[in-house]
Design a protein around this motif. Structure first.
Motif, PDB file in Angstrom:
ATOM      1  N   GLY A 143      32.277  13.704  -5.621  1.00 36.19           N
ATOM      2  CA  GLY A 143      32.875  12.381  -5.676  1.00 36.19           C
ATOM      3  C   GLY A 143      32.390  11.520  -6.817  1.00 36.19           C
ATOM      4  N   THR A 144      31.215  11.840  -7.349  1.00 34.46           N
ATOM      5  CA  THR A 144      30.665  11.046  -8.450  1.00 34.46           C
ATOM      6  C   THR A 144      30.846  11.716  -9.801  1.00 34.46           C
ATOM      7  OG1 THR A 144      28.480  12.040  -8.088  1.00 34.46           O
ATOM      8  CG2 THR A 144      28.944   9.983  -6.941  1.00 34.46           C
ATOM      9  N   SER A 145      31.495  12.870  -9.820  1.00 33.44           N
ATOM     10  CA  SER A 145      31.674  13.585 -11.083  1.00 33.44           C
ATOM     11  C   SER A 145      32.852  13.022 -11.861  1.00 33.44           C
ATOM     12  CB  SER A 145      31.896  15.079 -10.821  1.00 33.44           C
ATOM     13  OG  SER A 145      33.140  15.296 -10.185  1.00 33.44           O
ATOM     14  N   SER A 146      32.862  13.287 -13.142  1.00 30.96           N
ATOM     15  CA  SER A 146      33.957  12.791 -13.984  1.00 30.96           C
ATOM     16  C   SER A 146      35.284  13.433 -13.608  1.00 30.96           C
ATOM     17  CB  SER A 146      33.639  13.070 -15.459  1.00 30.96           C
ATOM     18  OG  SER A 146      33.433  14.469 -15.670  1.00 30.96           O
ATOM     19  N   SER A 147      35.238  14.677 -13.087  1.00 32.03           N
ATOM     20  CA  SER A 147      36.477  15.351 -12.704  1.00 32.03           C
ATOM     21  C   SER A 147      37.164  14.652 -11.536  1.00 32.03           C
ATOM     22  CB  SER A 147      36.189  16.808 -12.322  1.00 32.03           C
ATOM     23  OG  SER A 147      35.304  16.874 -11.215  1.00 32.03           O
ATOM     24  N   SER A 148      36.374  13.921 -10.731  1.00 25.58           N
ATOM     25  CA  SER A 148      36.931  13.162  -9.611  1.00 25.58           C
ATOM     26  C   SER A 148      37.001  11.681  -9.924  1.00 25.58           C
ATOM     27  CB  SER A 148      36.079  13.386  -8.351  1.00 25.58           C
ATOM     28  OG  SER A 148      36.069  14.737  -7.971  1.00 25.58           O
ATOM     29  N   LYS A 149      36.976  11.350 -11.187  1.00 24.17           N
ATOM     30  CA  LYS A 149      37.050   9.971 -11.686  1.00 24.17           C
ATOM     31  C   LYS A 149      35.801   9.163 -11.360  1.00 24.17           C
ATOM     32  CE  LYS A 149      42.107   9.878 -11.511  1.00 24.17           C
ATOM     33  NZ  LYS A 149      43.311   9.153 -11.077  1.00 24.17           N
ATOM     34  N   GLY A 150      34.844   9.786 -10.649  1.00 22.27           N
ATOM     35  CA  GLY A 150      33.528   9.204 -10.457  1.00 22.27           C
ATOM     36  C   GLY A 150      33.483   7.856  -9.776  1.00 22.27           C
ATOM     37  N   LYS A 151      34.467   7.536  -8.928  1.00 22.80           N
ATOM     38  CA  LYS A 151      34.525   6.202  -8.322  1.00 22.80           C
ATOM     39  C   LYS A 151      34.099   6.189  -6.856  1.00 22.80           C
ATOM     40  CE  LYS A 151      38.077   4.479 -11.469  1.00 22.80           C
ATOM     41  NZ  LYS A 151      39.424   3.868 -11.602  1.00 22.80           N
ATOM     42  N   SER A 152      33.794   7.346  -6.300  1.00 22.30           N
ATOM     43  CA  SER A 152      33.347   7.403  -4.913  1.00 22.30           C
ATOM     44  C   SER A 152      31.836   7.238  -4.855  1.00 22.30           C
ATOM     45  CB  SER A 152      33.765   8.720  -4.265  1.00 22.30           C
ATOM     46  OG  SER A 152      35.180   8.816  -4.189  1.00 22.30           O
ATOM     47  N   GLN A 153      31.356   6.684  -3.745  1.00 21.19           N
ATOM     48  CA  GLN A 153      29.936   6.407  -3.595  1.00 21.19           C
ATOM     49  C   GLN A 153      29.502   6.667  -2.164  1.00 21.19           C
ATOM     50  OE1 GLN A 153      30.683   2.270  -5.205  1.00 21.19           O
ATOM     51  NE2 GLN A 153      28.669   2.592  -6.125  1.00 21.19           N
ATOM     52  N   GLY A 154      28.232   7.054  -2.005  1.00 19.39           N
ATOM     53  CA  GLY A 154      27.638   7.222  -0.687  1.00 19.39           C
ATOM     54  C   GLY A 154      26.397   6.368  -0.562  1.00 19.39           C
ATOM     55  N   PHE A 155      26.217   5.760   0.609  1.00 15.79           N
ATOM     56  CA  PHE A 155      25.070   4.880   0.834  1.00 15.79           C
ATOM     57  C   PHE A 155      24.415   5.234   2.173  1.00 15.79           C
ATOM     58  CE2 PHE A 155      28.438   2.597  -1.387  1.00 15.79           C
ATOM     59  CZ  PHE A 155      27.794   2.097  -2.508  1.00 15.79           C
ATOM     60  N   ARG A 156      23.093   5.193   2.194  1.00 13.92           N
ATOM     61  CA  ARG A 156      22.333   5.354   3.437  1.00 13.92           C
ATOM     62  C   ARG A 156      21.689   4.013   3.750  1.00 13.92           C
ATOM     63  NH1 ARG A 156      16.987   6.344   4.956  1.00 13.92           N
ATOM     64  NH2 ARG A 156      16.725   7.735   6.769  1.00 13.92           N
ATOM     65  N   VAL A 157      21.995   3.448   4.925  1.00 13.25           N
ATOM     66  CA  VAL A 157      21.463   2.135   5.268  1.00 13.25           C
ATOM     67  C   VAL A 157      20.765   2.209   6.620  1.00 13.25           C
ATOM     68  CG1 VAL A 157      23.206   0.935   3.912  1.00 13.25           C
ATOM     69  CG2 VAL A 157      23.641   1.367   6.318  1.00 13.25           C
ATOM     70  N   THR A 158      19.615   1.545   6.703  1.00  8.41           N
ATOM     71  CA  THR A 158      18.823   1.536   7.937  1.00  8.41           C
ATOM     72  C   THR A 158      18.560   0.132   8.457  1.00  8.41           C
ATOM     73  OG1 THR A 158      16.757   1.552   6.686  1.00  8.41           O
ATOM     74  CG2 THR A 158      17.688   3.698   7.303  1.00  8.41           C
ATOM     75  N   CYS A 159      18.865  -0.891   7.646  1.00  8.22           N
ATOM     76  CA  CYS A 159      18.661  -2.273   8.066  1.00  8.22           C
ATOM     77  C   CYS A 159      19.764  -3.132   7.467  1.00  8.22           C
ATOM     78  CB  CYS A 159      17.283  -2.780   7.641  1.00  8.22           C
ATOM     79  SG  CYS A 159      17.049  -2.865   5.845  1.00  8.22           S
ATOM     80  N   GLU A 160      19.820  -4.377   7.887  1.00  7.34           N
ATOM     81  CA  GLU A 160      20.895  -5.260   7.452  1.00  7.34           C
ATOM     82  C   GLU A 160      20.841  -5.548   5.960  1.00  7.34           C
ATOM     83  OE1 GLU A 160      21.758  -8.644   9.951  1.00  7.34           O
ATOM     84  OE2 GLU A 160      20.592  -7.753  11.575  1.00  7.34           O
ATOM     85  N   GLU A 161      19.643  -5.643   5.423  1.00  9.00           N
ATOM     86  CA  GLU A 161      19.523  -5.928   3.998  1.00  9.00           C
ATOM     87  C   GLU A 161      20.106  -4.791   3.169  1.00  9.00           C
ATOM     88  OE1 GLU A 161      16.215  -7.583   0.813  1.00  9.00           O
ATOM     89  OE2 GLU A 161      15.577  -6.869   2.793  1.00  9.00           O
ATOM     90  N   GLU A 162      19.845  -3.536   3.591  1.00  9.66           N
ATOM     91  CA  GLU A 162      20.420  -2.389   2.882  1.00  9.66           C
ATOM     92  C   GLU A 162      21.934  -2.347   3.047  1.00  9.66           C
ATOM     93  OE1 GLU A 162      16.558   0.632   3.324  1.00  9.66           O
ATOM     94  OE2 GLU A 162      18.403   0.992   4.464  1.00  9.66           O
ATOM     95  N   LEU A 163      22.404  -2.741   4.212  1.00  7.20           N
ATOM     96  CA  LEU A 163      23.841  -2.768   4.442  1.00  7.20           C
ATOM     97  C   LEU A 163      24.514  -3.793   3.537  1.00  7.20           C
ATOM     98  CD1 LEU A 163      26.327  -1.850   6.012  1.00  7.20           C
ATOM     99  CD2 LEU A 163      25.725  -3.490   7.811  1.00  7.20           C
TER     100      LEU A 163
END
Length: 743
Positions: free
Chosen positions: A672-692
């Motif tokens: 999802g982050t590669s140039s072949s996929s236009k690189g616009k997808s992102q993944g996030f890991r959140v454990t608290c409200e500040e990270e969210l």
């Protein structure tokens, strides 16, 4: 040119002299002239008088089918290729108006088509004989249960195999296997087999008309050798479908009179809106009925967005005892007359049929029938009846009830404190709800203030009007936390809560209320600010609050069952926003595939998905398809390591605990982050409200692509509503005797 019609309600007529290729999407270069002396395998004339084709040019069966799909608004075909449907797919994609979406498996393709049909008039998918088509059966069954026109196209073996005893691969038995068609009979309104080119146009038209007319799936089988056979090309717009036949107006008049008699003397009637309103295309008619009655309106959980939630008559979501807010449940069950419009009661959507409505004062309006306490009516279609009833009650006696909308329906409720903007006021510094008159605002001393529209109470306890109301109030409420509030401009027009149009309120340098280019207003309650400062673990309430702040009128929230639903129930949808759930069939994992289809079907919208980690694991690979086609979607994975809804119903870690995944890393796994996929997808890991909060800020910067937010939530942080729901459902399922229903 003469017009014709079929018994299925399919009418034909010219299209103002339009050229063949101008509407069908079939390039002129792909058509051939009709042979003058030779007879092609696909005969150049139709064998039925009802067929409208009189073209002097030919196209293939696959191109004909593609033109018909485009004609009913289908611009995307969800498919999994196989040897029996690949020649057909080659022909379909020659139509530039239909794009192929190649899915990871047939079940997910069916879920995607389900979501697409919710966004559009209809949807289509294409699979291969037996192994593919039967893999999609579960999704087709869900579409059937929820009244969705889904056109299922199956590539079949060659018609030359008909009548032989050969065993063809993918078959269940020797000979030309008809098992696929027989199995699909329970989940389709019609099925046709294209085994001869001569009948292909007629059968294709019939099947598509049946899907639209009945709002149900249909099956179109196309033999692999027939998909490229020539048939007369469509030359004019043929599918003008009378979706709803005219009602028996004598019965309508009788039903309206009986309903008016039931409503006579009712002081607090309520209209409850259900999902069938969409299939009947009766949204506007229902809203007009509420206006004429001047009564309150609630929605079932599977009908959110079908009645605008910013309407002054709106009181909430009715779902038995787990409806939200609790005042909505009380209002519906205390009503002395209830009109259920398009509602479909199931054990899930009613919390184990936990309904306590006065059924002797209830009217149930279905798509094509009506149920009153003492009599039933058939041959009455929803839209006709609702319009006739609205005309009948259009009087001052009913309209006078509209004065109750502001004073009763918009009272603040304790349940809405955590969303900061409550239904009737703004929470004060001590977590109490403002006792407001439509938009009362609490003061800085923590005392409830009885406010009027666009009025607030400042830190000193003084009532202020207009521009600075909200800002002055907030600065008083949160002064002890070091919050600096700038002046806010209110828009108090009586149609909803006053909203700041330009405002900035900061906590330790972070914007708590702001407007982005889409006009998103992002408030946090004092309680949430305090929790975020303490850095406490992530909760469902924090996820709900975060989703609330990014909702706009163009947003659709797609939810799976479990705490995904109960979190979404507490959202306040702006006018125009929608929520989708597979309420009756409840196939876990449906929401991810449906997100793919809905996002493609409703261009320019923001699609947000709430899905549990167990549900996500069932259909996870379709996120790869979403990345491949750069589908814009924000996916919240509520990750607690359990099938929590199952655990609450019947605790056992042996089968309710699931393998932990690093869900946010799947974006990289699927490139999802590669140039072949236009690189616009992102993944996030959140454990608290500040990270969210940080993840949401990053996700909203780039609108395209998939944003997956892996929300790590403690197992014990499930909602009380989920526990109550599961305990009630468990008791209902294990009951010793059947309960008599008066529905």
């Amino acid at each position: 040119m003469a017009t014709g019609a079929t018994s299925d309600g399919l009418a034909f007529g010219p299209v103002n002299g339009a050229d063949d290729s101008s509407w069908s999407g079939i390039p002129a270069c792909e058509m051939v002239e009709k042979p003058s002396t030779t007879q092609h395998e696909g005969s150049n004339t139709c064998v039925t008088s009802s067929c409208p084709i009189t073209s002097s040019r030919l196209c293939t069966v696959g191109m004909y089918l593609s033109a018909r799909l485009a004609e009913v608004g289908i611009e995307h075909l969800f498919a999994v290729a196989g040897d029996f449907n690949m020649p057909l797919l080659d022909e379909i994609v020659k139509n530039k108006r239909v794009s192929l979406i190649s899915c990871c498996n047939e079940l997910n393709a069916g879920y995607a088509a389900d979501g697409y049909a919710r966004a559009r008039r209809a949807a289509a998918m294409c699979t291969t004989f037996n192994v593919g088509t039967l893999s999609a059966l579960n999704a087709v069954a869900g579409a059937y249960a929820h009244d969705l026109p889904l056109i299922c196209i199956a590539g079949n073996p060659s018609s030359l195999e008909i009548g032989t005893r050969k065993f063809i691969h993918h078959s269940l038995k020797s000979g030309y296997d008809l098992s696929q068609r027989r199995i699909y009979r329970e989940t389709t309104a019609d099925s046709v087999a294209i085994e001869h080119a001569e009948t292909a146009p007629m059968l294709i038209d019939r099947a598509i008309a049946s899907a639209i007319h009945h709002c149900k799936p249909v099956l179109i089988e196309v033999c692999v050798n027939i998909s490229t056979a020539l048939v007369p090309a469509p030359t004019r717009l043929p599918v003008i479908i009378n979706k709803t036949p005219p009602s028996n107006m004598l019965l309508v008049e009788m039903a309206v009179n009986a309903t008016v008699a039931l409503l006579k003397g009712a002081e607090n009637p309520v209209v409850v809106v259900g999902p069938q309103v969409r299939a009947a295309e009766a949204e506007e008619a229902t809203m007009n009925l509420v206006h004429m009655l001047g009564c309150s309106a609630a929605v079932m959980a599977d009908a959110r967005g079908l009645f605008p939630e910013d309407h002054p008559a709106y009181i909430g979501v009715y779902m038995g005892k787990v409806g939200f807010p609790s005042t909505c449940v009380e209002r519906v069950e205390a009503a002395d007359a209830v009109i259920f419009v398009g509602t479909e009661f199931s054990d899930l959507i009613t919390c184990g049929y936990n309904l306590h409505v006065k059924w002797e004062k209830a009217v149930q309006v279905g798509i094509d029938r009506l149920k009153l306490p003492s009599q039933d009516f058939g041959a009455i279609y929803m839209k006709d009846f609702i319009q006739a009833l609205a005309e009948a009650v259009n009087s001052k006696d009913y309209n006078s009830r509209q004065r109750c909308w502001h004073s009763e329906n918009k009272m603040a409720t304790r349940e809405s404190v955590t969303s900061f903007l409550s239904n009737g006021g703004i929470a004060n510094g001590f977590g109490e709800s403002a006792n407001g008159n439509y938009s009362g605002i609490a003061n800085g001393d923590g005392k409830a203030a009885k406010g009027e529209i666009a009025k607030g109470v400042n830190a000193g306890g003084e009532t202020v009007n207009g521009d600075n109301a909200i800002a002055n109030c907030i600065s008083g409420c949160v002064a002890s936390l070091g919050v600096a509030a700038a002046a806010s401009t209110c828009n108090a027009d009586g149609g909803g809560l006053p909203h700041p149009t330009t405002s900035t309120i900061k906590l330790n340098g972070t914007n708590l209320i702001s407007n982005d280019k889409d006009g998103i207003i992002c408030p946090l309650s004092v309680y949430q600010m305090d929790r975020r400062l303490a850095g406490e673990p992530l909760t469902l309430a924090a996820v709900q609050s975060t989703v609330q702040r990014i909702l706009t009128k163009e947003t659709t929230v797609i939810v799976d069952w479990g705490d995904s639903l109960f979190t979404a129930l507490k959202l306040n949808l702006p006018g125009g926003a929608r929520m989708e759930i597979q309420s009756k069939y409840a196939s876990i994992g449906w929401s991810l595939g449906a997100t793919l289809g809905f996002a493609l079907g409703k261009k320019g919208s923001r699609t947000i998905t709430l899905i549990g980690d167990g549900a996500f694991q069932m259909t996870a690979q379709e996120m790869s398809t979403m990345i491949r086609y750069n589908v814009p979607a924000i996916i919240f994975v509520l990750n607690n390591g359990w099938y929590m809804i199952e655990e609450c119903i019947h605790p056992n870690p042996l089968y309710n605990q699931i393998q932990q995944w690093d869900y946010y890393k799947l974006v990289d796994v699927f490139n999802g982050t590669s140039s072949s996929s236009k690189g616009k997808s992102q993944g996030f890991r959140v454990t608290c409200e500040e990270e969210l909060e940080g993840a949401m800020r990053s996700a909203l910067v780039e609108g395209d692509g998939v944003k997956l937010i892996d929300c790590r939530i403690d197992k014990e942080a499930f909602s009380e509503d989920l526990l109550f729901f599961c305990q009630t459902m468990s008791a209902y399922g294990m009951r010793k005797e059947n309960t008599k229903l008066t529905l």
